[in-house]
Motif scaffolding. Structure first.
Motif, PDB file in Angstrom:
ATOM      1  N   MET A 101       0.806  -1.292  -0.361  1.00 51.89           N
ATOM      2  CA  MET A 101       0.354  -0.051  -0.108  1.00 51.89           C
ATOM      3  C   MET A 101       0.877   1.453   0.007  1.00 51.89           C
ATOM      4  N   ARG A 102       0.361   2.160  -0.767  1.00 53.28           N
ATOM      5  CA  ARG A 102       1.326   3.272  -1.097  1.00 53.28           C
ATOM      6  C   ARG A 102       0.632   5.099  -0.394  1.00 53.28           C
ATOM      7  N   LEU A 103       1.638   5.021   0.349  1.00 47.56           N
ATOM      8  CA  LEU A 103       0.855   6.332   0.555  1.00 47.56           C
ATOM      9  C   LEU A 103       0.138   7.933  -0.562  1.00 47.56           C
ATOM     10  N   GLU A 104      -0.967   8.113   0.045  1.00 50.59           N
ATOM     11  CA  GLU A 104      -2.113   9.290  -0.604  1.00 50.59           C
ATOM     12  C   GLU A 104      -1.125  10.506  -1.228  1.00 50.59           C
ATOM     13  N   LEU A 105      -1.199  10.800  -2.255  1.00 45.81           N
ATOM     14  CA  LEU A 105      -0.649  12.358  -2.609  1.00 45.81           C
ATOM     15  C   LEU A 105      -0.299  13.342  -1.320  1.00 45.81           C
ATOM     16  N   ASP A 106      -1.819  13.685  -1.134  1.00 44.44           N
ATOM     17  CA  ASP A 106      -1.626  14.647   0.434  1.00 44.44           C
ATOM     18  C   ASP A 106      -0.525  14.405   1.527  1.00 44.44           C
ATOM     19  N   THR A 107      -1.048  12.991   1.243  1.00 43.35           N
ATOM     20  CA  THR A 107      -0.187  12.842   2.693  1.00 43.35           C
ATOM     21  C   THR A 107       1.406  13.168   2.641  1.00 43.35           C
ATOM     22  N   ILE A 148       3.729  15.192   4.468  1.00 44.04           N
ATOM     23  CA  ILE A 148       4.980  14.732   5.208  1.00 44.04           C
ATOM     24  C   ILE A 148       5.768  15.746   4.987  1.00 44.04           C
ATOM     25  N   ARG A 149       6.529  15.844   3.483  1.00 47.42           N
ATOM     26  CA  ARG A 149       7.109  17.125   3.276  1.00 47.42           C
ATOM     27  C   ARG A 149       7.112  18.257   3.673  1.00 47.42           C
ATOM     28  N   LEU A 150       5.840  18.598   4.560  1.00 42.17           N
ATOM     29  CA  LEU A 150       5.630  19.770   4.776  1.00 42.17           C
ATOM     30  C   LEU A 150       5.950  20.320   6.777  1.00 42.17           C
ATOM     31  N   ILE A 151       5.885  18.919   6.903  1.00 41.87           N
ATOM     32  CA  ILE A 151       6.208  18.934   8.156  1.00 41.87           C
ATOM     33  C   ILE A 151       7.461  18.485   8.102  1.00 41.87           C
ATOM     34  N   GLY A 190      -0.507  18.483   9.272  1.00 45.79           N
ATOM     35  CA  GLY A 190       0.154  18.705   8.436  1.00 45.79           C
ATOM     36  C   GLY A 190      -1.039  20.098   8.241  1.00 45.79           C
ATOM     37  N   ARG A 191      -1.829  20.382   8.543  1.00 45.46           N
ATOM     38  CA  ARG A 191      -2.972  20.415   7.409  1.00 45.46           C
ATOM     39  C   ARG A 191      -2.869  21.835   8.784  1.00 45.46           C
TER      40      ARG A 191
END
Length: 414
Positions: free
Chosen positions: A1-7, A11-14, A365-366
């Motif tokens: 299972m791959r991470l969703e794009l928004d996740t 992650i990059r933002l965090i 992230g949000r």
């Protein structure tokens, strides 16, 4: 299972946020704090706190190339040891100007939570250096001896001296209860892990008798937690009430059948019951019940943004902004999400652990996307930050969740 794009984007933002902010948590020696140290951030900007510094340290070690971190992490431990008295009393908090809580005018109040050996072991293992701690080992033992002498109940469980600075501020199992009445599952899970850490440190220093002592202490505590805190009816671990009248063997009243129990379960659904998984105290069957009957129940703990700190079915459930105490009556906290996540992963519930990690990543992230910062705790339904914008501290443990997810991916993304 791959991470969703928004996740992935969160992650990059965090990571970008943490990399730009983490140095704000480092402090140089100041006042009575003789060594460099780590602070939680925000309104706690100049204070050294017990479990906060430990957990923040664990998070920051996820970042590569922080060469200067070693002096700050060692300094946290050395500052606490420096201010431990001859009876083993170690403060929960040290500020540049004062030690502990001056406003608590009581001879007996809570001391440093049982996490310092865990913190010290972590720093030794990360740095590859055990030598710096060896000369202070006797003081580390002295601090634990205080717990044995002042906070150990006949049931084999440890109890809080009062409700001051227990970490989970207004946990109903301790908050506004009589002094020395709460054998908290939170406290005892921390202590179990502390004994295991002391066993490892003792072995490193070739103190085989002390290693055996702490190994036996850990087993005895685990047995006591199993006997007194596990509720087979509910399938959950609870804190217990030890505020019982002593048995008067000379009295006629009740003499026909005196109580045969040491304590009474406090059947209050608090997130710290999940710490039995984090600590490794639960059996496999107990873990299964805890996960299926409690963690995954949306009517109790399972929320869109993580783990409610108090079951939604409890009468005390309340999501509000408060300070002194901070609110642990339902809001989602980064630390509760993280420790539950760890427990799920340890017991092999990888799907549930992954889901909780992704919830936490979206939560932070949000918040960073909207406010530019993190908060201390959050609304479990909406994910809105409730209190103390700018809080960092153990929220950065989301990096450990990210690291775990990264290992599960076929392709690394960061």
């Amino acid at each position: 299972m791959r991470l969703e794009l928004d996740t992935k984007n969160y992650i990059r933002l965090i990571r970008e946020y943490v990399l730009s902010q983490y140095r704000k948590m480092f402090r140089e020696p100041n006042g009575i704090l003789k060594y460099p140290f780590i602070v939680p951030g925000s309104c706690y900007s100049n204070d050294l706190w017990d479990w906060d510094s430990w957990l923040t340290n664990i998070a920051l070690r996820q970042l590569d190339g922080i060469e200067e971190i070693e002096k700050y992490e060692k300094g946290c431990i050395l500052n606490f040891l420096e201010h431990t008295d001859e009876n083993g009393k170690m403060p929960i908090l040290i500020s540049p100007q004062h030690c502990g809580f001056d406003f608590v005018k009581k001879e007996e109040t809570n001391v440093h939570k049982p996490v310092l050996a865990q913190h010290a072991l972590f720093v030794c293992e990360q740095s590859g250096d055990f030598g710096w701690l060896s000369e202070h080992f006797d003081r580390l033992e002295r601090y634990l001896s205080f717990y044995f002498e002042s906070c150990l109940h006949e049931s084999g469980l440890f109890f809080w001296l009062d409700d001051c600075a227990i970490g989970v501020d207004n946990d109903p199992c301790t908050y506004y209860r009589p002094n020395k009445s709460s054998a908290s599952i939170f406290l005892n899970c921390l202590m179990y892990k502390e004994f295991l850490a002391m066993e490892k440190l003792s072995a490193k220093y070739s103190l085989s008798d002390r290693a055996a002592y702490y190994r036996e202490a850990a087993q005895a505590l685990k047995d006591a937690i199993q006997k007194e805190c596990w509720d087979e009816r509910d399938g959950f671990f609870y804190s217990v009430d030890i505020n019982l009248l002593p048995i008067d063997k000379t009295a006629v009243l009740h003499s026909g059948s005196p109580r045969h129990w040491n304590c009474l379960l406090q059947r209050i659904g608090v997130w710290s019951g999940f710490l039995a998984l984090w600590a490794g105290v639960a059996t496999e069957e107990q873990a299964k019940r805890i996960v299926t009957e409690h963690y995954l129940n949306p009517e109790t703990f399972f929320a869109p943004y993580g783990v409610r700190t108090l079951s939604k079915m409890e009468k005390m459930y309340k999501v509000e902004t408060s300070c002194n105490p901070s609110c642990w009556l339902g809001p989602v906290w980064g630390i509760s999400n993280y420790t539950v996540f760890e427990g799920l992963a340890v017991y092999g519930y990888e799907r549930e652990a992954r889901e909780l990690a992704e919830k936490t990543i979206r939560l932070f992230g949000r918040d960073i996307q909207k406010c530019g910062e993190m908060h201390e705790y959050y609304d479990p339904e909406t994910g809105e930050g409730i209190s103390n914008q700018g809080f960092q501290n153990w929220n950065f443990l989301v990096l450990n969740m990210i690291g775990w997810l990264n290992k599960k991916e076929e392709t690394k993304w960061d």
